[in-house]
Design a protein around this motif. Structure first.
Motif: not given
Length: 334
Positions: A298-299, A252, A295-296, A303
């Motif tokens: 955030r997912a 991450y 994006s990983k 956020a």
């Protein structure tokens, strides 16, 4: 109110910059924390941990040394999860061999202890974005967004003698191989350059580099070139999410923004005019335009990241609070 039903986790190198902030957030969240340090009796090194909310009830500090095999056995066996944030101390006198040996063997010593605990749920390893972003120009097309599938070039790092990055790459790859062989649930967090308030009055290398920028020093950040930046609280949050999320897998990247060193200096010179921040810095590596795909992370639940202004505001306030920088008003009238 904290959820006191949470279990016990181990944080290695608990007195460090990232680790101590992680301990703070874990305690606030209701975990029992077993922190490893090289000298639990050294109040100067660990005193800031005992001042944390919940420390008296749910924090235990024990001795462990990265380079002593078996040193982490007892700590790891007592816990459901492990956050391996400890790194060997890096000084200008470290040879290439010492740095690589310390990083790789230190990580392996912790993971060998983890292998002995059949009840261990997950290991979260603190790696670095330097394992992702250091490549020859031919491998970094304009405006590329680097994601977790990317690895820095060991050969290119060696050509520039960036031994820290080589050590981080080899240590993380060794960790993945060992975890795969022994079915350890491993997740790695790859922070960019971590900025924000320090809990300890003693500054580590990262915070010292930031302090130097506000004292007019240019050398370090010139050599950094284009770099990602992230608030220390977001790094702690990312570690906790990587541990708690059942579906967390792999690596991450944890980063709020990517800036050229000259753009960062210009921003900080405008924001902190009372300090001798250089208004520009030369480009050590020519034109760079890469970014990070976050994006990983955030997912996973991150956020929103704290912005560059907030992370440096918090860092400066911390430097002033610990007596490393004069307050801006004092400086103007000096």
């Amino acid at each position: 109110m904290a959820n006191t039903a949470k279990g016990k986790v181990c944080v290695t190198g608990a007195s460090g910059f990232i680790a101590s902030w992680l301990v703070k957030r874990l305690l606030e969240s209701g975990y029992h924390v077993l922190g490893t340090v090289r000298d639990p009796g050294n109040g100067k090194k660990v005193g800031h941990l005992w001042g944390l909310e919940g420390a008296k009830e749910r924090l235990q500090l024990v001795r462990a040394d990265l380079l002593e095999e078996g040193s982490f056995d007892d700590a790891v066996m007592a816990c459901e999860g492990v956050f391996h944030t400890a790194s060997p101390v890096v000084t200008g006198s470290n040879s290439k061999e010492e740095m690589l040996d310390s990083a790789i063997n230190g990580t392996m010593n912790v993971l060998r202890s983890c292998k002995k605990n059949p009840s261990l749920k997950r290991v979260v390893l603190t790696s670095s974005s330097s394992t992702v972003r250091i490549k020859d120009e031919a491998d970094l097309p304009p405006n590329v967004l680097l994601d977790e599938s990317s690895w820095s070039s060991i050969e290119f790092c060696e050509s520039l003698q960036i031994w820290y990055a080589v050590a981080k790459i080899l240590a993380e790859k060794a960790a993945w191989e060992f975890a795969g062989e022994h079915r350890i649930d491993l997740v790695t967090v790859l922070p960019t350059f971590v900025v924000g308030p320090t809990l300890s009055p003693e500054l580590g290398p990262t915070a010292s580099d930031v302090l130097g920028l506000f004292q007019g020093e240019t050398g370090k950040f010139t050599t950094y070139g284009r770099m990602g930046y992230v608030h220390i609280d977001d790094v702690a949050r990312c570690h906790m999410l990587a541990y708690e999320a059942a579906g967390a897998r792999g690596r991450y990247i944890c980063s709020a923004a990517v800036l050229d060193c000259g753009d960062l200096a210009a921003l900080l010179a405008r924001r902190f005019p009372a300090y001798p921040v250089p208004r520009s810095l030369p480009r050590a590596y020519g034109e760079q335009s890469y970014g990070f795909d976050t994006s990983k992370a955030r997912a996973l639940g991150l956020a929103e990241f704290k912005g560059v202004e907030e992370m440096f505001d918090d860092a400066v306030a911390s430097f002033i609070g610990h007596g490393h920088l004069p307050a801006a008003e004092e400086r103007r009238h000096a």
